[in-house]
Design a protein around this motif. Structure first.
Motif, PDB file in Angstrom:
ATOM      1  N   MET A  44       2.514 -40.124  18.540  1.00  0.00           N
ATOM      2  CA  MET A  44       3.414 -40.058  19.679  1.00  0.00           C
ATOM      3  C   MET A  44       3.988 -41.527  20.243  1.00  0.00           C
ATOM      4  SD  MET A  44       5.416 -38.003  20.978  1.00  0.00           S
ATOM      5  CE  MET A  44       5.032 -36.280  21.249  1.00  0.00           C
ATOM      6  N   GLN A  63       8.054 -28.979  26.883  1.00  0.00           N
ATOM      7  CA  GLN A  63       8.597 -30.237  26.284  1.00  0.00           C
ATOM      8  C   GLN A  63       7.771 -30.354  24.780  1.00  0.00           C
ATOM      9  OE1 GLN A  63       7.469 -30.238  29.569  1.00  0.00           O
ATOM     10  NE2 GLN A  63       9.329 -30.785  30.523  1.00  0.00           N
ATOM     11  N   ARG A  67       2.407 -40.404  24.583  1.00  0.00           N
ATOM     12  CA  ARG A  67       4.147 -40.572  24.865  1.00  0.00           C
ATOM     13  C   ARG A  67       4.252 -41.661  25.900  1.00  0.00           C
ATOM     14  NH1 ARG A  67       7.866 -38.081  28.376  1.00  0.00           N
ATOM     15  NH2 ARG A  67       9.731 -37.932  27.775  1.00  0.00           N
ATOM     16  N   TRP A 111       7.030 -34.771  10.927  1.00  0.00           N
ATOM     17  CA  TRP A 111       6.596 -35.890  11.971  1.00  0.00           C
ATOM     18  C   TRP A 111       6.736 -37.248  11.203  1.00  0.00           C
ATOM     19  CZ3 TRP A 111       2.399 -36.024  15.951  1.00  0.00           C
ATOM     20  CH2 TRP A 111       2.438 -36.902  16.929  1.00  0.00           C
ATOM     21  N   PHE A 152       5.731 -34.395  30.527  1.00  0.00           N
ATOM     22  CA  PHE A 152       5.691 -33.729  29.121  1.00  0.00           C
ATOM     23  C   PHE A 152       4.509 -32.868  28.947  1.00  0.00           C
ATOM     24  CE2 PHE A 152       4.790 -33.971  24.460  1.00  0.00           C
ATOM     25  CZ  PHE A 152       6.090 -33.980  23.834  1.00  0.00           C
ATOM     26  N   GLU A 193       6.071 -43.265  18.158  1.00  0.00           N
ATOM     27  CA  GLU A 193       7.416 -42.663  17.962  1.00  0.00           C
ATOM     28  C   GLU A 193       8.113 -43.134  19.319  1.00  0.00           C
ATOM     29  OE1 GLU A 193       9.874 -38.560  18.311  1.00  0.00           O
ATOM     30  OE2 GLU A 193       7.776 -38.489  17.375  1.00  0.00           O
ATOM     31  N   GLU A 194       7.349 -43.372  20.559  1.00  0.00           N
ATOM     32  CA  GLU A 194       8.260 -43.738  21.815  1.00  0.00           C
ATOM     33  C   GLU A 194       8.622 -45.178  21.643  1.00  0.00           C
ATOM     34  OE1 GLU A 194       9.628 -41.811  24.086  1.00  0.00           O
ATOM     35  OE2 GLU A 194       8.766 -40.133  23.079  1.00  0.00           O
ATOM     36  N   ARG A 204       9.698 -27.890  22.484  1.00  0.00           N
ATOM     37  CA  ARG A 204      11.131 -28.529  22.308  1.00  0.00           C
ATOM     38  C   ARG A 204      10.768 -29.581  21.217  1.00  0.00           C
ATOM     39  NH1 ARG A 204      12.702 -28.007  27.978  1.00  0.00           N
ATOM     40  NH2 ARG A 204      12.427 -30.276  28.181  1.00  0.00           N
ATOM     41  N   TRP A 205       9.660 -30.296  21.249  1.00  0.00           N
ATOM     42  CA  TRP A 205       9.343 -31.317  20.546  1.00  0.00           C
ATOM     43  C   TRP A 205       9.297 -30.875  19.029  1.00  0.00           C
ATOM     44  CZ3 TRP A 205       4.466 -32.097  18.143  1.00  0.00           C
ATOM     45  CH2 TRP A 205       4.472 -33.190  17.353  1.00  0.00           C
TER      46      TRP A 205
END
Length: 400
Positions: free
Chosen positions: A17, A83, A382, A117, A79, A20-21, A86-87
């Motif tokens: 995560m 959230q 995140r 992912w 988050f 990704e951010e 939704r992720w």
């Protein structure tokens, strides 16, 4: 000497995560993972059904994090369960919510979500480096043992997501603790969390190994949990026990309520019914509907059973469990301890190591199973990834 903009060490949920951010922020990101494959603990958790999160009242959800609630509150507010849903749905993973509020992918397993992912991360340009084991620092650079020999990297920012100290075969071996302690990072000792109990069973219990004990309520340290246990060859395990691990680590007495739907007076009244020629065991089966497993557990911890109905009722409603303590650290689902909060800024940056951030289970927090662990790992990853990206954009981080 490689000089990527961002480095993540550890390819579990928190590390991925964070990667990704930072990639979304436009950074060049590489992820170093000691194991040959990624997210092994996530895949193991998904074998019995990947519990992503839990849908419940926000305050009840936050209360599951105990002493760390105040530090995690702003991170989870940004988050949290909704959230996470939704992720996951953004990765084309349809979800369902069980009657308990727990949220699962319809596929149940972790592997479809992980594949989607990793494909997203590859599309963002994130480079994965399996079999890269972090060895500490070499001057200002970070040193790794790799299949090609020792390699050093001097990134702009680092996110550490190295896990706790349980399930070492999956990558969470806690070896990083000595490396950070040598740099002045304050650490809380590792301790088992969501752990089973060791019980030296009598021989008659062997026939019940693998069987659930339910309905049931458990109490320790003033906390009561409605749940179930499983009798195993090594002791007791199960979701009803895990929320009580913090109290059990402090040697709180564990008691079982084998008739959780009846008041003690009602149990005593039923036991006082004429028994006739029935044995005590058959009387318990008839009056309280105790199944063979609960009867065996009652006999194991209360033998010889008291004949007086009121005394026996009190024992059934609060049966003390004789045990040999929590199972070893490496057998625990998760761990308490790790990087102390006073060693972190509000942005999860290590005060002793500017430009180095930490996330996931290596931080000093714990929570019961039920989606709380994974949600907080994703959320802290995140948060740390975003903070690291902002740190790099704001100027040099100093020596890492």
């Amino acid at each position: 000497m490689e000089r990527p903009e961002a480095l993540v060490i550890g390819a579990g949920p928190a590390g991925l995560m964070a990667a990704e951010e930072m990639a979304r922020a436009g950074l060049q990101v590489c992820v170093a993972e000691a194991k040959p494959s990624l997210a092994r603990k996530l895949l193991m958790a998904g074998k019995s059904g990947l519990n992503l999160t839990t849908q419940e009242d926000a305050e009840a959800f936050l209360a599951a994090y105990g002493a760390a609630e105040s530090r995690l509150r702003p991170i989870l507010a940004d988050f949290g369960p909704e959230q996470v849903r939704r992720w996951a749905e953004g990765l084309d993973q349809p979800l369902f919510t069980g009657s308990s509020g727990r949220v699962f992918p319809i596929a149940m397993k972790a592997s479809p979500l992980l594949r989607a992912w990793l494909a997203r991360l590859a599309g963002l340009g994130v480079e994965m480096r399996p079999r890269w084991r972090w060895q500490g620092w070499s001057g200002a650079a970070l040193a790794f043992a790799t299949p090609e020999g020792e390699r050093c990297i001097a990134p702009g920012v680092v996110v550490l997501a190295l896990g706790g100290a349980s399930w070492a075969r999956l990558g969470s071996d806690g070896a990083w603790a000595d490396l950070l302690a040598a740099k002045g990072v304050p650490l809380a000792p590792f301790a088992p969390s969501n752990a089973a109990l060791s019980v030296d069973w009598s021989a008659h219990m062997a026939r019940h190994f693998g069987q659930p004990v339910k309905p049931l309520a458990l109490t320790a340290g003033g906390q009561r949990v409605r749940g179930e246990l499983v009798v195993s060859a090594k002791g007791l395990e199960g979701g009803g026990l895990y929320p009580l691990t913090p109290a059990l680590r402090k040697d709180a007495t564990l008691t079982l309520d084998l008739a959780p739907d009846l008041a003690e007076a009602a149990v005593a009244e039923r036991l006082a019914q004429p028994r006739g020629k029935r044995s005590q065991a058959n009387h318990l089966r008839r009056t309280l509907r105790l199944d063979p497993v609960r009867l065996a557990v009652l006999n194991e911890f209360a033998r010889p059973l008291p004949p007086a109905p009121q005394t026996l009722a009190a024992r059934i409603k609060a049966l003390p469990v004789a045990h040999a303590g929590l199972r070893p650290l490496d057998e625990a689902i998760s761990t308490a301890g790790g990087v102390r909060w006073d060693g972190l800024t509000d942005e999860l940056e290590l005060r002793a190591l500017p430009g180095v951030f930490a996330a996931g289970e290596m931080l000093d927090w714990e929570a019961p199973t039920g989606g709380y662990l994974l949600t907080a790992c994703l959320a802290t990853g995140r948060f740390a990834g975003r903070a690291a990206a902002a740190r790099l954009r704001s100027g040099p981080a100093g020596g890492t």
